[in-house]
Enzyme design. Structure first.
Site, PDB file in Angstrom:
ATOM      1  N   SER A   1     -25.042 -19.361 -14.309  1.00 18.33           N
ATOM      2  CA  SER A   1     -25.901 -19.534 -13.139  1.00 18.33           C
ATOM      3  C   SER A   1     -25.696 -20.923 -12.512  1.00 18.33           C
ATOM      4  CB  SER A   1     -27.358 -19.281 -13.539  1.00 18.33           C
ATOM      5  OG  SER A   1     -28.157 -19.173 -12.406  1.00 18.33           O
TER       6      SER A   1
ATOM      7  N   HIS B   1     -28.345 -10.525 -14.182  1.00 21.67           N
ATOM      8  CA  HIS B   1     -27.835 -11.897 -14.080  1.00 21.67           C
ATOM      9  C   HIS B   1     -27.205 -12.307 -15.420  1.00 21.67           C
ATOM     10  CE1 HIS B   1     -27.469 -15.747 -12.229  1.00 21.67           C
ATOM     11  NE2 HIS B   1     -28.534 -16.328 -12.759  1.00 21.67           N
TER      12      HIS B   1
ATOM     13  N   ASP C   1     -21.916 -15.492 -13.771  1.00 18.51           N
ATOM     14  CA  ASP C   1     -22.755 -15.207 -12.610  1.00 18.51           C
ATOM     15  C   ASP C   1     -23.251 -16.501 -11.931  1.00 18.51           C
ATOM     16  OD1 ASP C   1     -23.461 -13.186 -10.878  1.00 18.51           O
ATOM     17  OD2 ASP C   1     -25.482 -12.984 -11.670  1.00 18.51           O
TER      18      ASP C   1
END
Ligand SMILES: *[C@@H]1O[C@H](CO)[C@@H](O)[C@H](O)[C@H]1NC(C)=O
Ligand SMILES: *[C@@H]1O[C@H](CO)[C@@H](O)[C@H](O)[C@H]1NC(C)=O
Length: 509
Positions: free
Chosen positions: A169, A280, A195
């Site tokens: 992330s 995610h 991601d």
């Protein structure tokens, strides 16, 4: 009609944009309590960024490395002959480190054949902020990581080419900033973005996010790029040398809100937080899977978009058009960034077997046909029964239909295909009408659907095969009927044999 995961998706975006204000109602408390390794998770007040080294698979606490204190390298068991893999976490809703960190660390340590130093960048106090603030902090944290790596190089001659940063992330962009702060002659070996975060990074210039320039080799796995109100949690654009989009990258199987109700029943409110993170965080679990199931690696195939991929049009490995997802990716890279697609299962092992089926029909019914088919695949190892086939459009004329079929299991080499026209009440009726209009006997060969050839390409083995109806004299397919197709070569051999024996018969007469 709203899609069923719009609710949780909205929450995620709400959280991303407004941070803690929305986060309060999310039951973060049970999540916190459910968690084990509490000691590591307390953010230190004094030092905002900590560098930890894990000594073994079961090391929960880690050992802190201090810049300018070379003795800590020895104390923590840093081995200069082994590569260094650094895990970098992302934005935090609750100020707690997430469980996947230990899973990933354990998976990296479990590779006995390729021992590595596994490090971790703890920047939780800077990540547990309003999203926009955390985003601003990524640059600073990246610079600190770069300083740490340069110190390693200086103090123990540790080459940057032996460094692999894995950022999840926001952590993916931290890795990018670390790479771009290093300078050309100190290029980091590899960066993996799991991601990489989208909001405030999508569409920005390469220097403001993770980009291919940040390391000698950059790979990214995009798993949650579902767009809502113009935003998506994971970045949509390609930002690496190899960008993998499992299941198209938008959303992941098993993360559907309805499926998650089961988990909520089992795990209570904790599941809600998990549900929101499901797609995610799938990027992380795909990566862990590549370490844990090294014999079942997933392959991604270069393709322009998911639409073409879903038609099975992209299963080529020629000229480096496919690559292994995860830790063991082939690090060859020739100029252009590549978008790779693949299908996965809903849980580990995530690997599926991709096939392109090209089906050639000759439609001899006057009305366009819209039938339902199933295929049973007989392989050398196993049989897969009655896989439903949707051609997505009407069968109109002599056309070859291409489609992607994925199997969860390895059935071995494909030997035969049973192709069935499933009975559908409507169609059976039409068929009856057609039969009455065209009495049998007069035009028996001009009614129905002729199934001529099925070409198959296996993505995982790159094998190509051609299948023909077992009985070449009867190509017609009627509703509820099943046709067996075998490899054409086998068929033609048999034909040749029959012809020969017929000729011998004729001669003998
Ligand atoms: C350091 O790593 C090398 C290569 O993996 C290994 O042969 C050596 O035994 C390790 N040293 C220590 C002290 O563990
Ligand atoms: C379909 O193919 C058959 C045989 O190859 C041919 O006789 C027929 O005219 C073709 N039909 C169309 C619509 O092209």
């Amino acid at each position: 009609m709203g899609s069923p995961f719009q609710g949780p998706l909205f929450l995620v975006l709400c959280i991303f944009i407004q941070s803690s204000a929305c986060g309060q109602g999310l039951g973060t408390e049970p999540f916190e309590r459910s968690y084990g390794a509490t000691d590591v998770r307390k953010p230190l007040q004094k030092t905002e960024i900590r560098f930890l080294l894990f000594r073994s698979e079961s090391d929960r606490l880690g050992c802190q490395l201090r810049v300018q204190h070379p003795e800590t390298l020895q104390e923590c068991g840093f081995n200069t002959s082994q590569p260094l893999v650094m895990i970098i976490h992302g934005w935090s809703m609750d100020g707690l480190l997430e469980t996947w960190i230990w899973k990933l660390m354990g998976a990296l340590k479990s590779r006995q054949s390729q021992p590595v130093n596994v490090g971790f960048v703890d920047w939780i106090s800077l990540a547990h902020q309003h999203y926009a603030v955390a985003v601003r902090n990524t640059r600073v944290v990246g610079q600190e990581v770069a300083a740490f790596l340069l110190w390693l190089e200086e103090s123990v001659k540790f080459s940057q080419s032996n460094v692999h940063l894995i950022g999840y992330s926001l952590g993916a962009h931290v890795s990018g900033f670390a790479g771009s702060s290093m300078g050309r002659e100190h290029k980091i070996g590899r960066i993996t973005g799991l991601d990489p975060a989208g909001p405030l990074f999508e569409g920005t210039s390469p220097s403001d996010r993770l980009s291919p320039d940040d390391a000698s080799f950059v790979d990214a796995i995009h798993t949650f790029t579902q767009e809502h109100m113009g935003l998506s949690v994971g970045i949509q654009q390609p930002i690496a040398h190899y960008d993998f989009y499992p299941n198209g990258g938008t959303f992941q199987p098993g993360c559907h809100f309805l499926e998650l109700y089961k988990h909520i029943a089992e795990h209570g409110l904790n599941a809600i937080t998990q549900a929101i993170k499901c797609a995610h965080e799938r990027s992380v679990h795909l990566f862990i899977d590549s370490l844990r199931h090294s014999d079942l690696q997933s392959t991604g195939f270069q393709c322009s978009d998911m639409d073409s991929f879903s038609q099975g049009l992209c299963l080529s490995c020629k000229k480096g058009r496919c690559n292994t997802l995860g830790y063991d990716i082939r690090r060859d890279w020739s100029g252009k960034s590549k978008k790779l697609f693949l299908i996965t299962r809903a849980q580990a092992p995530f690997r599926v077997y991709h096939y392109q089926f090209m089906i050639q029909f000759i439609n001899q019914i006057e009305k366009p046909a819209e039938p339902t088919f199933t295929m049973s695949l007989l392989g050398a190892k196993e049989e897969m029964k009655r896989i439903p086939i949707t051609l997505g459009e009407r069968i109109t004329s002599n056309k070859t239909y291409s489609l992607l079929i994925t199997l969860d299991k390895d059935i071995g080499e494909l030997i035969a295909i049973k192709f069935k026209w499933e009975s559908r009440a409507v169609w059976a009726n039409v068929w009856n009408t057609v039969q009455t209009i065209m009495p049998w006997g007069i035009t028996p060969h001009n009614s129905g659907l002729l199934l001529k050839t099925i070409w198959v390409k296996a993505g995982e083995t790159q094998q190509r095969m051609t299948f023909c109806p077992e009985n070449v004299d009867d190509l017609q397919l009627h509703p509820t009927q099943e046709k067996v197709l075998v490899k054409c070569e086998v068929n033609s051999k048999r034909l040749a044999k029959e012809q020969m024996s017929q000729e011998t018969c004729a001669k003998n007469k």
